[in-house]
Design a protein around this motif. Structure first.
Motif, PDB file in Angstrom:
ATOM      1  N   GLN A  98      31.642  44.286  43.030  1.00 38.30           N
ATOM      2  CA  GLN A  98      32.040  43.182  42.174  1.00 38.30           C
ATOM      3  C   GLN A  98      32.611  42.039  43.006  1.00 38.30           C
ATOM      4  O   GLN A  98      33.067  42.223  44.141  1.00 38.30           O
ATOM      5  CB  GLN A  98      33.091  43.641  41.156  1.00 38.30           C
ATOM      6  CG  GLN A  98      32.613  44.779  40.259  1.00 38.30           C
ATOM      7  CD  GLN A  98      33.656  45.174  39.247  1.00 38.30           C
ATOM      8  OE1 GLN A  98      34.520  44.393  38.897  1.00 38.30           O
ATOM      9  NE2 GLN A  98      33.555  46.414  38.769  1.00 38.30           N
ATOM     10  N   ASP A  99      32.574  40.852  42.415  1.00 43.21           N
ATOM     11  CA  ASP A  99      33.145  39.650  43.008  1.00 43.21           C
ATOM     12  C   ASP A  99      32.552  39.410  44.390  1.00 43.21           C
ATOM     13  O   ASP A  99      31.384  39.700  44.640  1.00 43.21           O
ATOM     14  CB  ASP A  99      34.680  39.757  43.060  1.00 43.21           C
ATOM     15  CG  ASP A  99      35.249  40.004  41.667  1.00 43.21           C
ATOM     16  OD1 ASP A  99      34.739  39.406  40.711  1.00 43.21           O
ATOM     17  OD2 ASP A  99      36.188  40.824  41.543  1.00 43.21           O
ATOM     18  N   GLU A 100      33.356  38.909  45.312  1.00 43.86           N
ATOM     19  CA  GLU A 100      32.818  38.578  46.631  1.00 43.86           C
ATOM     20  C   GLU A 100      32.540  39.812  47.476  1.00 43.86           C
ATOM     21  O   GLU A 100      31.823  39.747  48.472  1.00 43.86           O
ATOM     22  CB  GLU A 100      33.771  37.647  47.390  1.00 43.86           C
ATOM     23  CG  GLU A 100      35.034  38.305  47.904  1.00 43.86           C
ATOM     24  CD  GLU A 100      36.142  38.303  46.881  1.00 43.86           C
ATOM     25  OE1 GLU A 100      37.284  38.588  47.251  1.00 43.86           O
ATOM     26  OE2 GLU A 100      35.853  38.036  45.702  1.00 43.86           O
ATOM     27  N   GLU A 159      44.749  37.601  46.077  1.00 40.08           N
ATOM     28  CA  GLU A 159      43.639  38.126  45.290  1.00 40.08           C
ATOM     29  C   GLU A 159      43.436  39.625  45.504  1.00 40.08           C
ATOM     30  O   GLU A 159      42.652  40.252  44.775  1.00 40.08           O
ATOM     31  CB  GLU A 159      42.337  37.384  45.594  1.00 40.08           C
ATOM     32  CG  GLU A 159      41.940  37.378  47.055  1.00 40.08           C
ATOM     33  CD  GLU A 159      42.409  36.128  47.769  1.00 40.08           C
ATOM     34  OE1 GLU A 159      41.616  35.527  48.503  1.00 40.08           O
ATOM     35  OE2 GLU A 159      43.579  35.758  47.594  1.00 40.08           O
ATOM     36  N   ARG A 193      41.432  39.507  36.279  1.00 41.58           N
ATOM     37  CA  ARG A 193      40.115  39.022  36.709  1.00 41.58           C
ATOM     38  C   ARG A 193      40.052  37.485  36.658  1.00 41.58           C
ATOM     39  O   ARG A 193      39.581  36.844  37.600  1.00 41.58           O
ATOM     40  CB  ARG A 193      39.021  39.627  35.838  1.00 41.58           C
ATOM     41  CG  ARG A 193      37.611  39.320  36.330  1.00 41.58           C
ATOM     42  CD  ARG A 193      36.588  39.863  35.336  1.00 41.58           C
ATOM     43  NE  ARG A 193      36.715  41.300  35.155  1.00 41.58           N
ATOM     44  CZ  ARG A 193      36.135  42.198  35.953  1.00 41.58           C
ATOM     45  NH1 ARG A 193      35.392  41.793  36.970  1.00 41.58           N
ATOM     46  NH2 ARG A 193      36.292  43.482  35.716  1.00 41.58           N
ATOM     47  N   ARG A 249      39.938  32.497  43.875  1.00 42.70           N
ATOM     48  CA  ARG A 249      38.752  32.368  44.720  1.00 42.70           C
ATOM     49  C   ARG A 249      38.140  30.970  44.614  1.00 42.70           C
ATOM     50  O   ARG A 249      37.675  30.403  45.609  1.00 42.70           O
ATOM     51  CB  ARG A 249      37.735  33.440  44.337  1.00 42.70           C
ATOM     52  CG  ARG A 249      38.240  34.873  44.566  1.00 42.70           C
ATOM     53  CD  ARG A 249      37.193  35.906  44.233  1.00 42.70           C
ATOM     54  NE  ARG A 249      37.728  37.253  44.365  1.00 42.70           N
ATOM     55  CZ  ARG A 249      38.166  38.000  43.352  1.00 42.70           C
ATOM     56  NH1 ARG A 249      38.097  37.525  42.113  1.00 42.70           N
ATOM     57  NH2 ARG A 249      38.653  39.202  43.558  1.00 42.70           N
ATOM     58  N   ASN A 261      39.751  35.079  39.896  1.00 42.07           N
ATOM     59  CA  ASN A 261      38.600  34.175  40.012  1.00 42.07           C
ATOM     60  C   ASN A 261      39.063  32.737  40.252  1.00 42.07           C
ATOM     61  O   ASN A 261      38.431  31.992  41.010  1.00 42.07           O
ATOM     62  CB  ASN A 261      37.735  34.251  38.757  1.00 42.07           C
ATOM     63  CG  ASN A 261      36.941  35.548  38.670  1.00 42.07           C
ATOM     64  OD1 ASN A 261      36.683  36.196  39.691  1.00 42.07           O
ATOM     65  ND2 ASN A 261      36.548  35.926  37.471  1.00 42.07           N
TER      66      ASN A 261
END
Length: 620
Positions: free
Chosen positions: A218-220, A171, A52, A59, A56
């Motif tokens: 989650q995330d983008e 990613e 994670r 990103r 991140n």
């Protein structure tokens, strides 16, 4: 042999009615299949949580690449020094794009090794390797890791199939976090963000069992929109190995999961076209079909780091100084006026800049009103911003001379050359690392060709020029190793990697050496043919047409020289026969009787031969 396609196509826009995805209950699976799904999701959750932080960072690095990172001030523009340095790093690696050359391990494979060099080049060309290599280098420089996948594409070449190379977002790759080398890990996951409609359309056996999963929130992925009536889902490719202790080798298998449902399994023959097709694994090399191009390795971690990791804080500091400069410029562009209460000055008239005259009751206006502006910044602010920018260029190997800018007041050739070499040292170091990854990728390509290429299949390879200047057009029958039982021997080639295209300075140096060698050969009385010099020149894409024209002209000159030599030989023959006739004529005049008759006959024969020689010379 028809093989199952290994990559999913892009999802389409499928609109469905609301409430379409009511679950049909638990998917009917055997206990072994349920254990595979359970183990796959357990490992994926663990890998997902462990990566994670790294993902991140990836990103955030991409946001910095777009100048949209969180540390950027919203009130001033972000500096592009780091982006410019990354662009130059990518350009350097594209200039040094590697090329594979097969070196035979045995004498009898020498010819096939040369042909396989052309075949590998053909495979890379068909997969669009040049553009994909550029993307790999950008991922490596920006986020630290470029990911290439090598697989057998059943749809390539009109359905005949061919090895293909795909670059994937790092990613969306989840290797085992406990190992630096991904081949040592327990598994590796590749994910595709798609929709339930697409999954059910391509995997009918899972219809009604695919549900929206937690990873899409989650995330983008949480902000990604889906077509009306559809739902998001994460399609997971679960690659893992099984060790065969009896044969002391690994077998690599792949399962596909989505929304808690099993879509495909090579090991358990689930949704496989022919049962037992992958009993020995998908690929005989027993490796995960992924190659990591790392800009800088991190001990014990599979992902590398890139320029964004190295210079994030430096770029943030430069942006902060730019904010100081921008804020001062904004403050300096506005005047502030202080007016004493009950001074008799009308505030509205002072604020109206269109008025030329303002009346008030009093003596010196400066006693009741004063206008001030922001003081200019200390010069150290500008110097520090410039210093950090130049230091970043120097540290990442992209100084002014490596970027082709010049400056610094340096004019001596030796000094300029030293600064250029200082900038290319770092580039050469990273190029060597990328060459190693490229060699591993080519070895996997050879394995897959040997395993999946049908015996007797031929390829027509067109490209390059032969010694005569003609375009190569060869029909090559691929030489594949034969399996002994279930064991596929290693391809009988050693992969050597060389640089395909050099920098302008290297090209110029090579061409100068070539011209000096040609000059030395001419001075020693052994001139080098023009077509040989043209064939060795580098950096001239149109030299093929020039070489062909020069060789054609050379062939015409050779024919003219041959005709000239033939004419000289015939002229000598004619002269010899003429002298012979004159001698016979003198003998005839000094002799009589039978001797004269004999001389007359010889002279007639000589004259006939002379006429024939002259006629032949005229025809030539």
């Amino acid at each position: 042999m028809v093989r199952e396609k290994k990559k999913p196509a892009l999802p389409g826009d499928v609109r469905l009615d609301s409430g379409r995805y009511a679950s049909m209950g638990e998917q009917p699976l055997t206990e072994e299949q349920k254990n595979l799904v359970r183990r796959g999701y357990e490992l994926f959750r663990f890998f997902y949580d462990q990566h994670r932080e790294e993902h991140n960072e990836i990103r955030e690095a991409r946001k910095m690449r777009r100048l949209r990172h969180d540390k950027k001030s919203n009130t001033s523009p972000a500096g592009s020094t780091l982006n410019s340095s990354i662009d130059n790093v990518i350009a350097d690696q594209v200039d040094n794009m590697p090329e594979a050359v097969m070196v035979p391990e045995r004498e009898e494979t020498m010819n096939s090794a040369e042909e396989m060099t052309d075949v590998v080049s053909f495979v890379l060309y068909q997969s669009g390797w040049e553009s994909k290599y550029q993307k790999l280098m950008e991922d490596a420089a920006v986020v630290g890791t470029g990911v290439a996948e090598i697989f057998w594409d059943n749809d390539a070449m009109g359905g005949e199939g061919m090895v293909n190379v795909l670059n994937w977002h790092p990613e969306d790759i989840f290797p085992d976090p406990q190992y630096e080398n991904i081949q040592d890990g327990r598994a590796i996951f590749k994910v595709t963000h798609t929709t339930i409609a697409w999954v059910e359309e391509h995997y009918p056996l899972a219809k009604g069992y695919v549900r929206e999963d937690e990873y899409t929130r989650q995330d983008e992925q949480a902000v990604v929109q889906t077509p009306e009536g559809d739902q998001k889902v994460t399609l997971i490719e679960f690659w893992y190995k099984r060790y065969d202790a009896a044969k002391r080798r690994y077998r690599v298998h792949m399962a596909q999961l989505a929304g808690g449902a099993l879509l495909y399994s090579s090991e358990l023959d689930f949704n496989v076209e022919r049962k037992g097709e992958y009993a020995e694994g998908i690929y005989a090399h027993g490796q995960y079909p992924f190659i990591f191009y790392r800009y800088r390795t991190v001990p014990t971690r599979p992902f590398g780091t890139g320029l964004m990791h190295d210079y994030e804080d430096t770029q943030a500091t430069i942006d902060r100084y730019f904010k100081y400069i921008d804020d001062n410029a904004r403050a300096s562009s506005k005047q502030r006026t202080f007016i004493r209460r009950n001074s008799g000055v009308n505030l509205n008239e002072v604020a109206d800049m269109s008025r030329d005259f303002i009346e008030w009751d009093g003596n010196d206006i400066r006693e009741v009103m004063q206008t001030v502006q922001a003081q200019p910044l200390n010069g150290q602010i500008y110097q520090m911003a410039q210093y950090l920018s130049e230091t970043m260029k120097q540290d990442c190997g992209q100084n002014q001379f490596a970027r082709g800018e010049g400056g610094k007041g340096v004019t001596a050739f030796t000094a300029v050359k030293a600064l250029q070499d200082a900038g290319t040292k770092i580039t050469r170091w990273h190029t060597a690392s990328f060459k190693s990854a490229f060699r591993e990728m080519i070895e996997q390509i050879l394995w897959v060709l040997s395993e999946y290429m049908e015996p007797g299949r031929k390829l027509r390879i067109i490209g390059g020029y032969e010694s005569s200047g003609s375009m190569k057009d060869r029909l090559i029958e691929l030489v594949t190793t034969k399996a002994e039982g279930d064991d596929l021997p290693k391809p009988a080639y050693t992969v050597r990697v060389q640089v395909q295209r050099s920098s302008p300075e290297q090209i110029q140096s090579f061409n100068e050496l070539l011209f000096k060698a040609a000059e030395m050969c001419a001075q020693n009385g052994n001139p080098m043919p023009t077509e040989v010099i043209l064939g060795l020149l580098q950096g001239y894409p149109n030299k093929g047409a020039i070489l062909k024209a020069v060789m054609k002209s050379s062939q015409i000159q050779q024919k003219l020289a041959q005709l000239e030599a033939l004419n000289q030989q015939q002229a000598k023959t004619i002269e010899d026969q003429r002298l012979n006739i004159e001698g016979l004529e003198r003998s005839r005049r000094t002799q009589g009787g039978a001797s004269a008759l004999i001389a007359n006959g010889a002279a007639s024969s000589a004259q006939g031969a002379l006429d024939a020689s002259m006629k032949g010379g005229a025809m030539a």
